[in-house]
Scaffold this motif. Structure first.
Motif, short mmCIF file in Angstrom:
data_model
loop_
_atom_site.label_atom_id
_atom_site.label_comp_id
_atom_site.label_asym_id
_atom_site.label_seq_id
_atom_site.Cartn_x
_atom_site.Cartn_y
_atom_site.Cartn_z
N VAL A 90 38.37 121.73 59.28
CA VAL A 90 37.67 121.09 58.16
C VAL A 90 37.50 119.59 58.45
O VAL A 90 38.44 118.93 58.90
N THR A 91 36.28 119.09 58.22
CA THR A 91 35.96 117.68 58.46
C THR A 91 35.83 116.93 57.14
O THR A 91 35.80 117.54 56.06
N VAL A 92 35.72 115.59 57.25
CA VAL A 92 35.55 114.74 56.06
C VAL A 92 34.38 115.23 55.19
O VAL A 92 34.51 115.29 53.96
N ASP A 93 33.29 115.62 55.82
CA ASP A 93 32.10 116.05 55.08
C ASP A 93 32.28 117.40 54.37
O ASP A 93 31.46 117.76 53.52
N MET A 94 33.31 118.16 54.75
CA MET A 94 33.48 119.51 54.21
C MET A 94 34.62 119.60 53.20
O MET A 94 34.94 120.70 52.73
N VAL A 95 35.28 118.48 52.88
CA VAL A 95 36.52 118.52 52.09
C VAL A 95 36.31 119.18 50.72
O VAL A 95 37.09 120.06 50.33
N GLU A 96 35.29 118.76 49.99
CA GLU A 96 35.09 119.32 48.64
C GLU A 96 34.82 120.83 48.71
O GLU A 96 35.36 121.60 47.91
N GLU A 132 29.20 124.79 59.75
CA GLU A 132 29.37 123.34 59.58
C GLU A 132 30.58 122.79 60.34
O GLU A 132 30.72 121.57 60.47
N SER A 133 31.48 123.67 60.82
CA SER A 133 32.71 123.19 61.45
C SER A 133 32.50 122.91 62.94
O SER A 133 31.92 123.73 63.66
N PRO A 134 33.01 121.79 63.43
CA PRO A 134 32.85 121.43 64.84
C PRO A 134 33.91 122.03 65.76
O PRO A 134 33.89 121.78 66.96
N LEU A 135 34.83 122.81 65.18
CA LEU A 135 35.89 123.44 65.99
C LEU A 135 36.19 124.80 65.37
O LEU A 135 36.78 124.88 64.29
N GLN A 136 35.73 125.85 66.05
CA GLN A 136 35.78 127.21 65.50
C GLN A 136 36.56 128.11 66.45
O GLN A 136 36.25 128.18 67.63
N SER A 161 38.54 133.22 71.14
CA SER A 161 37.49 132.30 71.59
C SER A 161 37.69 130.93 70.95
O SER A 161 38.30 130.81 69.89
N ILE A 162 37.19 129.90 71.63
CA ILE A 162 37.22 128.52 71.14
C ILE A 162 35.83 127.95 71.30
O ILE A 162 35.26 128.01 72.38
N SER A 163 35.28 127.40 70.21
CA SER A 163 34.01 126.68 70.29
C SER A 163 34.24 125.29 69.74
O SER A 163 34.60 125.12 68.58
N VAL A 164 34.05 124.28 70.59
CA VAL A 164 34.31 122.91 70.19
C VAL A 164 33.07 122.07 70.47
O VAL A 164 32.43 122.21 71.52
N LYS A 165 32.71 121.26 69.50
CA LYS A 165 31.52 120.41 69.59
C LYS A 165 31.55 119.58 70.87
O LYS A 165 32.59 119.02 71.23
N GLU A 166 30.44 119.50 71.54
CA GLU A 166 30.32 118.73 72.79
C GLU A 166 30.78 117.29 72.56
O GLU A 166 30.48 116.69 71.53
N GLY A 167 31.49 116.76 73.54
CA GLY A 167 31.87 115.34 73.48
C GLY A 167 33.29 115.09 72.99
O GLY A 167 33.79 113.98 73.10
N LEU A 177 40.51 115.22 67.77
CA LEU A 177 40.19 115.59 66.37
C LEU A 177 39.53 114.42 65.65
O LEU A 177 38.76 114.63 64.70
N ASN A 178 39.82 113.20 66.07
CA ASN A 178 39.18 112.00 65.51
C ASN A 178 37.68 112.04 65.72
O ASN A 178 36.90 111.75 64.81
N LYS A 179 37.26 112.41 66.93
CA LYS A 179 35.83 112.49 67.24
C LYS A 179 35.14 113.59 66.43
O LYS A 179 33.94 113.56 66.23
N LEU A 180 35.92 114.58 66.00
CA LEU A 180 35.36 115.68 65.19
C LEU A 180 35.34 115.33 63.72
O LEU A 180 34.81 116.08 62.91
N ASN A 181 35.96 114.18 63.36
CA ASN A 181 36.04 113.78 61.95
C ASN A 181 36.90 114.74 61.12
O ASN A 181 36.68 114.92 59.91
N ALA A 182 37.89 115.36 61.78
CA ALA A 182 38.77 116.33 61.11
C ALA A 182 39.71 115.63 60.13
O ALA A 182 40.03 114.45 60.30
N VAL A 183 40.15 116.36 59.11
CA VAL A 183 41.05 115.81 58.10
C VAL A 183 42.43 116.47 58.19
O VAL A 183 42.59 117.51 58.82
#
Lengths: 206, 206
Positions: A90-96, A132-136, A161-167, A177-183
């Motif tokens: 879960v990222t900052v944008d998905m908290v609610e 919407e999640s950058p790490l699935q 399986s692991i899918s992680v946003k490029e970069g 996790l900082n680059k993913l904006n994870a909470v």
């Protein structure tokens, strides 16, 4: 330092909400993942969990605690039924939206529909990922331990399986996790964005 | 979003250090606690753990995972022996010392001595607390689950006592980890200071 002290008896005397806040917050910060599942009628389910824990890297195993008597009961029955589930960071944008999945929806309502998060299916894997999640993570059920002490269930899964946003993936395998904006979370309702202090070298006796 | 994808086979082919970093970081942020124990010869032991998890508030139960084959083996044998241990929240100022407890010291060296952290004993409780920590839990052993999948041990303890620094406890029972300067971790070597995003209301169907 001056301390406020509680003994077990004092904790027992607290009213329910006070005790829930206190005991949930004394363990420290917690990860926040969304568990994606599906039942045999292809109804999807999504539940926020803060009990995901690394068990080991070889083989790659992850545990989580499910309380069948409370909200994620559909999650538990779906995992037992299908043997597969997903974990979505879960990222900052998905908290609610993530927090909202903890509402007690009836079984015929998918938390995906209720919160506006998007289910995606990948490579024939039966359980839905959260688009919407950058790490699935795709997970397959491995062991279930019934914990006698309070009737909760510990679910152990293998990483399929692991899918992680490029970069965000470092050359050493570390996912930033900082680059993913994870909470992370504390208690039952507080969400945080961690800021890196430092990475330390492997510890050896000095 | 563009993703980097791994299947279980790809993970298995990674070299050991890459796999350890990857699998440790995909679970999300982790709490950081120091486990204080003592053996029958009154030798203290201190080990950093990132697997502490809230199991339930009534009764107050907390779990952690111990890997007997790796560093905290003295921790495990001391807990089985004495039935008591402490959990001490790690702060920004304690990060280097906490991390250093993961070095493989021989059994006759106490990690308190090796790291300069201070053991204190309170109210006849047998296990040592960490004086520098602003959130100290006295725990009594409840259940041990041997996890067949990888030979780790899950230790479940009951909360015997809570000591929290004055000023961090809210009227609702919530302990403000931010006010304690507590940290969280990711992977095996990264430490973070979380910043509050927000606290959310109890979720109900809309």
């Amino acid at each position: 330092m001056s301390y406020k002290n509680f003994l077990a008896d004092d904790v027992e005397k607290l009213d329910k909400l006070n005790r829930v806040q206190l005991i949930n917050s004394i363990v420290g910060y917690k990860s926040v993942n969304l568990v994606g599942t599906i039942d045999q009628n292809k109804r999807t389910n999504l539940a926020v969990v803060s009990s995901v824990c690394h068990l080991g890297s070889n083989p790659p195993l992850i545990s989580m605690i499910i309380r069948p008597a409370t909200v994620p009961r559909h999650t538990f029955s779906n995992i037992l039924e299908s043997k597969y589930y997903t974990l979505n960071q879960v990222t900052v944008d998905m908290v609610e939206q993530a927090h909202q999945t903890s509402a007690r929806y009836p079984k015929d309502v998918s938390e995906f529909d209720a919160t506006g998060l998007t289910p995606i299916f990948r490579d024939g894997f039966v359980a839905p990922f959260v688009a919407e999640s950058p790490l699935q993570l795709g997970m397959s059920l491995n062991e279930v331990h019934h914990l006698e002490c309070n009737g909760t269930e510990m679910i152990i899964g293998s990483v399929h399986s692991i899918s992680v946003k490029e970069g965000a993936l470092g050359e050493d395998g570390f996912v930033d996790l900082n680059k993913l904006n994870a909470v992370c979370a504390s208690g039952v309702d507080a969400y945080y964005k961690p800021e890196l202090i430092k990475r330390l070298a492997y510890a050896k006796p000095k």
